[in-house]
Design a protein around this motif. Structure first.
Motif, PDB file in Angstrom:
ATOM      1  N   LEU A 165      96.113  47.585  82.690  1.00  0.00           N
ATOM      2  CA  LEU A 165      94.605  47.305  82.046  1.00  0.00           C
ATOM      3  C   LEU A 165      93.843  47.031  83.226  1.00  0.00           C
ATOM      4  O   LEU A 165      94.221  46.254  83.835  1.00  0.00           O
ATOM      5  CB  LEU A 165      94.624  46.434  80.994  1.00  0.00           C
ATOM      6  CG  LEU A 165      93.209  46.318  80.331  1.00  0.00           C
ATOM      7  CD1 LEU A 165      93.283  46.461  78.906  1.00  0.00           C
ATOM      8  CD2 LEU A 165      92.604  45.024  80.658  1.00  0.00           C
ATOM      9  N   LEU A 166      92.826  47.638  83.481  1.00  0.00           N
ATOM     10  CA  LEU A 166      91.672  47.298  84.560  1.00  0.00           C
ATOM     11  C   LEU A 166      90.382  46.951  83.673  1.00  0.00           C
ATOM     12  O   LEU A 166      89.895  47.595  83.049  1.00  0.00           O
ATOM     13  CB  LEU A 166      91.568  48.382  85.433  1.00  0.00           C
ATOM     14  CG  LEU A 166      92.699  49.125  86.195  1.00  0.00           C
ATOM     15  CD1 LEU A 166      92.315  50.291  87.042  1.00  0.00           C
ATOM     16  CD2 LEU A 166      93.109  47.914  87.156  1.00  0.00           C
ATOM     17  N   ARG A 167      90.168  45.651  84.003  1.00  0.00           N
ATOM     18  CA  ARG A 167      88.987  44.863  83.322  1.00  0.00           C
ATOM     19  C   ARG A 167      87.933  44.821  84.261  1.00  0.00           C
ATOM     20  O   ARG A 167      88.173  44.151  85.515  1.00  0.00           O
ATOM     21  CB  ARG A 167      89.562  43.695  82.828  1.00  0.00           C
ATOM     22  CG  ARG A 167      88.308  43.123  81.723  1.00  0.00           C
ATOM     23  CD  ARG A 167      88.940  41.617  81.188  1.00  0.00           C
ATOM     24  NE  ARG A 167      90.096  41.730  80.438  1.00  0.00           N
ATOM     25  CZ  ARG A 167      90.174  42.261  79.304  1.00  0.00           C
ATOM     26  NH1 ARG A 167      89.093  42.513  78.547  1.00  0.00           N
ATOM     27  NH2 ARG A 167      91.335  42.204  78.648  1.00  0.00           N
ATOM     28  N   ILE A 168      86.551  45.269  84.059  1.00  0.00           N
ATOM     29  CA  ILE A 168      85.280  45.000  84.699  1.00  0.00           C
ATOM     30  C   ILE A 168      85.046  43.660  84.264  1.00  0.00           C
ATOM     31  O   ILE A 168      84.559  43.345  82.927  1.00  0.00           O
ATOM     32  CB  ILE A 168      84.317  46.177  84.843  1.00  0.00           C
ATOM     33  CG1 ILE A 168      85.017  47.212  84.945  1.00  0.00           C
ATOM     34  CG2 ILE A 168      83.349  45.627  85.458  1.00  0.00           C
ATOM     35  CD1 ILE A 168      84.182  48.545  84.522  1.00  0.00           C
ATOM     36  N   ASN A 169      84.795  42.602  85.240  1.00  0.00           N
ATOM     37  CA  ASN A 169      84.373  41.228  84.736  1.00  0.00           C
ATOM     38  C   ASN A 169      83.456  40.662  85.700  1.00  0.00           C
ATOM     39  O   ASN A 169      83.589  39.758  86.537  1.00  0.00           O
ATOM     40  CB  ASN A 169      85.358  40.406  84.726  1.00  0.00           C
ATOM     41  CG  ASN A 169      85.446  39.005  84.218  1.00  0.00           C
ATOM     42  OD1 ASN A 169      84.632  38.961  83.189  1.00  0.00           O
ATOM     43  ND2 ASN A 169      86.158  37.857  84.480  1.00  0.00           N
ATOM     44  N   ARG A 170      82.174  41.116  85.181  1.00  0.00           N
ATOM     45  CA  ARG A 170      80.936  40.615  85.850  1.00  0.00           C
ATOM     46  C   ARG A 170      79.763  40.297  84.984  1.00  0.00           C
ATOM     47  O   ARG A 170      78.761  40.993  84.952  1.00  0.00           O
ATOM     48  CB  ARG A 170      80.524  41.885  87.011  1.00  0.00           C
ATOM     49  CG  ARG A 170      79.531  41.130  87.879  1.00  0.00           C
ATOM     50  CD  ARG A 170      78.528  42.336  88.699  1.00  0.00           C
ATOM     51  NE  ARG A 170      77.874  41.755  89.723  1.00  0.00           N
ATOM     52  CZ  ARG A 170      76.742  42.503  90.427  1.00  0.00           C
ATOM     53  NH1 ARG A 170      76.952  43.777  90.122  1.00  0.00           N
ATOM     54  NH2 ARG A 170      76.083  41.800  91.403  1.00  0.00           N
ATOM     55  N   PRO A 171      80.144  39.402  83.987  1.00  0.00           N
ATOM     56  CA  PRO A 171      79.103  39.391  82.618  1.00  0.00           C
ATOM     57  C   PRO A 171      77.766  38.778  82.933  1.00  0.00           C
ATOM     58  O   PRO A 171      76.762  39.427  82.102  1.00  0.00           O
ATOM     59  CB  PRO A 171      79.965  38.367  81.879  1.00  0.00           C
ATOM     60  CG  PRO A 171      80.999  37.716  82.849  1.00  0.00           C
ATOM     61  CD  PRO A 171      81.131  38.658  83.876  1.00  0.00           C
ATOM     62  N   GLU A 172      77.663  38.106  84.066  1.00  0.00           N
ATOM     63  CA  GLU A 172      76.257  37.507  84.331  1.00  0.00           C
ATOM     64  C   GLU A 172      75.241  38.735  84.768  1.00  0.00           C
ATOM     65  O   GLU A 172      74.178  38.520  84.714  1.00  0.00           O
ATOM     66  CB  GLU A 172      76.423  36.413  85.384  1.00  0.00           C
ATOM     67  CG  GLU A 172      76.918  36.964  86.805  1.00  0.00           C
ATOM     68  CD  GLU A 172      78.221  37.253  87.210  1.00  0.00           C
ATOM     69  OE1 GLU A 172      78.406  37.876  88.303  1.00  0.00           O
ATOM     70  OE2 GLU A 172      78.784  37.323  86.251  1.00  0.00           O
ATOM     71  N   LYS A 173      75.984  39.711  85.234  1.00  0.00           N
ATOM     72  CA  LYS A 173      74.973  41.081  85.489  1.00  0.00           C
ATOM     73  C   LYS A 173      75.508  42.327  84.564  1.00  0.00           C
ATOM     74  O   LYS A 173      75.207  43.260  84.891  1.00  0.00           O
ATOM     75  CB  LYS A 173      75.373  41.256  87.009  1.00  0.00           C
ATOM     76  CG  LYS A 173      74.864  40.344  88.116  1.00  0.00           C
ATOM     77  CD  LYS A 173      73.400  40.307  88.107  1.00  0.00           C
ATOM     78  CE  LYS A 173      73.024  39.434  89.244  1.00  0.00           C
ATOM     79  NZ  LYS A 173      71.492  39.181  89.520  1.00  0.00           N
ATOM     80  N   LYS A 174      76.067  41.747  83.596  1.00  0.00           N
ATOM     81  CA  LYS A 174      76.157  43.028  82.438  1.00  0.00           C
ATOM     82  C   LYS A 174      77.080  43.926  82.992  1.00  0.00           C
ATOM     83  O   LYS A 174      76.936  45.145  82.668  1.00  0.00           O
ATOM     84  CB  LYS A 174      74.946  43.568  81.932  1.00  0.00           C
ATOM     85  CG  LYS A 174      74.207  42.594  81.186  1.00  0.00           C
ATOM     86  CD  LYS A 174      72.629  43.262  80.589  1.00  0.00           C
ATOM     87  CE  LYS A 174      72.297  42.081  79.729  1.00  0.00           C
ATOM     88  NZ  LYS A 174      70.879  42.802  79.062  1.00  0.00           N
ATOM     89  N   ASN A 175      77.909  43.572  83.806  1.00  0.00           N
ATOM     90  CA  ASN A 175      79.136  44.401  84.664  1.00  0.00           C
ATOM     91  C   ASN A 175      78.525  45.509  85.232  1.00  0.00           C
ATOM     92  O   ASN A 175      79.196  46.671  85.510  1.00  0.00           O
ATOM     93  CB  ASN A 175      80.147  45.035  83.509  1.00  0.00           C
ATOM     94  CG  ASN A 175      81.041  44.000  83.205  1.00  0.00           C
ATOM     95  OD1 ASN A 175      81.228  42.793  83.690  1.00  0.00           O
ATOM     96  ND2 ASN A 175      81.848  44.139  81.934  1.00  0.00           N
ATOM     97  N   ALA A 176      77.225  45.214  85.799  1.00  0.00           N
ATOM     98  CA  ALA A 176      76.711  46.557  86.719  1.00  0.00           C
ATOM     99  C   ALA A 176      77.635  46.817  87.938  1.00  0.00           C
ATOM    100  O   ALA A 176      78.203  46.021  88.411  1.00  0.00           O
ATOM    101  CB  ALA A 176      75.343  45.864  87.238  1.00  0.00           C
ATOM    102  N   LEU A 177      77.802  47.819  88.119  1.00  0.00           N
ATOM    103  CA  LEU A 177      78.732  48.465  89.069  1.00  0.00           C
ATOM    104  C   LEU A 177      78.024  48.610  90.583  1.00  0.00           C
ATOM    105  O   LEU A 177      77.474  49.589  90.991  1.00  0.00           O
ATOM    106  CB  LEU A 177      79.286  49.773  88.835  1.00  0.00           C
ATOM    107  CG  LEU A 177      79.942  49.988  87.195  1.00  0.00           C
ATOM    108  CD1 LEU A 177      80.255  51.263  86.807  1.00  0.00           C
ATOM    109  CD2 LEU A 177      81.284  49.189  87.596  1.00  0.00           C
TER     110      LEU A 177
END
Length: 261
Positions: free
Chosen positions: A19-31
């Motif tokens: 499982l790969l999880r994007i975890n940048r919640p303060e920027k709404k996971n902006a890529l």
């Protein structure tokens, strides 16, 4: 350039499943570009690891990924972001990943986030999921494959609506369109995706991979040419005054003033 690769976390929730999880919640996971490149690196690792048979890709319960990093795009311009050779190669590696990959989407999957979900073989959605390509609202256009993947997923009519209005669709609409295969309670989305991944992992790995490759040939015969055309169009659009105005308005939290130039 800042390095945000650490914001991609790796877990092993079941045998043969990563499982790969994007975890940048303060920027709404902006890529940010470094995150896209790290995702590709992680998938390269999974492709080379004979013990890995299926990958699940997710974000947080509130957000899958709200799009590309607009601040990065303003700072570095199109040459340093959408047309950055390393980022372009990373997207290509995402598309070419040979093993099954499932998107577990909660919250918004907008812009590059939606395009990322569309690189997966199928999508499990939480009830709070929304899917969209809002780039035209800030003078841009889908530039990470959205103009090519979306029509193949849901047909040209609905894809045209989404790409031209920039308006999103909710999970129920996405399910009716075949955009997602199942809707779950938000708290159970990832678990359900892992459950399906474990089922696939129990099947013959090479047979599954060959099947995925055959499906890719069936639906994507002109995909590479389409992606090349999209990138050329993206480059030409990035030169427009409206594109700079749209991104500036977004960062400044005001309505854009488009002029058609």
């Amino acid at each position: 350039m800042i390095d945000l690769s650490h914001l991609i976390a790796r877990e092993t929730p079941a045998p043969h499943v990563v499982l790969l999880r994007i975890n940048r919640p303060e920027k709404k996971n902006a890529l940010h570009s470094t995150m896209v490149i790290e995702l590709a690196r992680r998938l390269d690792e999974a492709a080379a690891d004979i013990d890995v048979r299926v990958v699940v890709l997710t974000g947080t319960e509130e957000t899958f990924a709200a799009g590309a990093d607009i601040a990065e795009m303003l700072e570095r311009g199109p040459a340093g972001t959408s047309n950055n050779p390393d980022r372009v190669k990373a997207w290509r590696r995402l598309e070419k990943f040979p093993k099954p990959i499932i998107a577990a989407v909660n919250g918004v999957a907008f812009g590059a986030g939606n395009e990322l979900a569309l690189t997966c073989d199928f999508i499990i959605a939480g009830k709070n999921a929304q899917f969209g390509q809002p780039e035209v609202k800030i003078g841009g256009m889908a530039g990470d494959g959205g103009t090519q993947r979306l029509p193949r997923k849901i047909g040209p009519n609905m894809a045209s609506y989404m790409l031209m209005t920039g308006d999103p669709i909710d999970a129920e609409t996405a399910w009716r369109l075949g955009y997602v295969i199942e809707i779950c309670e938000t708290s159970k989305t990832v678990a359900r995706a892992v459950e399906i991944a474990a089922t696939i992992a129990s099947r013959a790995p090479l047979a599954v991979q060959y099947t995925k490759a055959c499906i890719g040939v069936a639906v994507g015969a002109t995909h590479e040419n389409g992606i090349a055309y999209e990138r050329d169009s993206l480059w030409r659009n990035s030169m427009a005054e409206d594109r700079r105005e749209g991104m500036s308005a977004f960062v400044e939290k005001r309505a854009p003033k488009f002029t058609g130039r």
